[in-house]
Enzyme design. Structure first.
Site: not given
Ligand SMILES: O=P(O)(O)OC[C@H]1O[C@H](O[C@H]2O[C@H](CO)[C@@H](O)[C@H](O)[C@H]2O)[C@H](O)[C@@H](O)[C@@H]1O
Length: 429
Positions: A194, A370, A192
């Protein structure tokens, strides 16, 4: 002439009213009237509670004089159900949802106007669990104890975390065990982005991999088939490889080709919803909407908690018009995506299949993630009894993963350990 008779019983005071209709008022003597009413009193089990009648303004006299005596009484009883209702009863009916009866009351001018129960819009997001999910969607900042100005992580937190790790052992300390299962198998890595490769930060546009992590991912990708499965659009994650919304690979000439793009038909719809969401959330400080082409995300990490419900309601109201889209929860983010049979678990299955790696006797998939969306992938591995799901979390939480890593630093360490091990294995004659 109107004659009224009150009689008391143990529990209620009864009142009968006799209103002769076409009969001239003087044609019935008071004695006859009294006898008639006494007869009625003893023969009829029906009664009207006095307190109801007391608050009347409830029926018009004219109505009654038009009808015959017997009818009067019936009508009176019927009327009670609709209009002879005092304030306390109104309240009761209101609570039990029988408001329609109140509306038919002909004479309510002397009563307080009835307030119709407005549908409380926010019930939608509360009752469907959105708000609960939003509150539990991301670990709180680490609990800190301030001790003489020095910040120390609370011991309590560690005790709880350590006991949680009995169920989800560290992938670092169980590394040898993983390797024992990897014997004669091809390890395939799914990552993954983020929260796994880049730490969670307030601004999604600033979620970068550290140089160390970049090196670790590069290293692992040299030795093992490696895929990043992310909710982000491909141009937004800083890495390469595959994406959960469209799976790409390179052809024999090294040119990138689409292997699979399950949500292509939704691109314009998602774009429309994205623009609407930007518009409806524009006055909420801290709200941020991202367009990931195949899904759109509404972030509330930087929104004051008091306004989370408003964010949820706005997204909910937009989504109501798009039955082919659904909502999923991420870490302080609401994700709007197509209702298609496609998730990170399906992406893992598809990739293993299309890369010819679906034979579980020969392949050991390792998925590190995560977030809630990663649970679909953990589930696929757990239920297929193949490989390892590794949850990245600094707080205890339920998961379908088998193992855990505390944070992105431990993820990098784990990936580097894999590389080291592979190098040693390859060196051996
Ligand atoms: O599938 P992923 O790669 O885990 O993406 C899920 C979301 O990730 C991002 O948001 C998350 O990370 C951000 C940066 O650290 C944080 O600010 C946010 O609160 C988290 O939810 C991305 O910006 C989203 O659009 C994705 O859906």
């Amino acid at each position: 002439m109107v004659v009224a008779l009150f009689s008391t019983s143990f529990l209620s005071i009864k009142l009968y009213i006799y209103i002769p209709s076409s009969t001239p008022s003087h044609s019935l003597s008071p004695l006859h009237t009294l006898i008639f009413l006494l007869l009625l009193h003893f023969s009829s089990p029906k009664f009207i509670s006095f307190f109801l009648l007391q608050s009347h303004g409830f029926f018009s006299q004219s109505e009654f004089v038009k009808e015959g005596v017997h009818l009067k009484f019936l009508e009176l009883e019927e009327q009670t159900q609709y209009s002879l209702i005092n304030a306390s009863l109104l309240k009761m009916m209101y609570i039990s949802g029988s408001l329609c009866l109140m509306e038919s009351s002909p004479n309510t001018s002397d009563k307080k106007p009835l307030k119709r129960k407005k549908p409380i819009k926010l019930d939608d997001v509360r009752s469907n669990g959105w708000l609960d999910a939003m509150h539990s969607s991301s670990p709180p900042r680490k609990k800190i104890v301030k001790d003489f100005g020095v910040e120390i992580a609370s011991d309590d937190t560690d005790v709880v975390y350590n006991s949680w790790m009995v169920k989800y052992p560290s992938a670092l300390t169980t590394f040898e065990h993983i390797l024992s299962h990897a014997k004669d198998k091809k390890i395939v890595i799914f990552l993954d982005y983020d929260g796994t490769l880049s730490p969670i930060v307030d601004d999604p546009d600033r979620a970068f991999m550290s140089a160390d992590m970049r090196a670790a991912v590069k290293g692992v990708a040299e030795y093992f088939p490696t895929t990043i499965i992310s909710g982000r659009s491909r141009d937004k994650d800083t890495s390469s490889v595959h994406h959960s919304s469209y799976v790409r690979s390179t052809d024999k000439q090294g040119k990138e080709v689409n292997l699979f793009q399950p949500a292509r038909e939704f691109i314009s719809m998602i774009d429309e919803v994205f623009r609407t969401l930007v518009d409806v959330t524009k006055d909420i400080p801290g709200a941020k909407v991202e367009n990931h082409k195949f899904c759109t995300s509404v972030h509330y990490r930087n929104v004051d908690e008091k306004s989370w419900r408003t964010v949820a309601q706005l997204v909910h109201d937009v989504l109501k018009h798009y039955p082919r889209l659904r909502l999923t929860h991420g870490r302080k983010v609401l994700e709007v995506r197509p209702v298609i049979d496609w998730d990170k678990g399906k992406a893992v299955e598809f990739l293993l299949e299309s890369l010819g790696l679906s034979n579980s006797d020969e392949v050991l998939p390792i998925y590190i993630g995560d977030d809630r969306t990663d649970e679909d992938a953990f589930k696929v591995l757990r239920e297929g009894n193949r490989g390892y799901g590794i949850l990245v979390s600094s707080i205890p939480k339920e998961s379908k993963a088998f193992l855990s890593l505390r944070d992105t630093l431990e993820v990098a360490e784990f990936l580097k350990n894999l590389v080291k091990w592979k190098e040693q294995v390859d060196k051996k004659p």
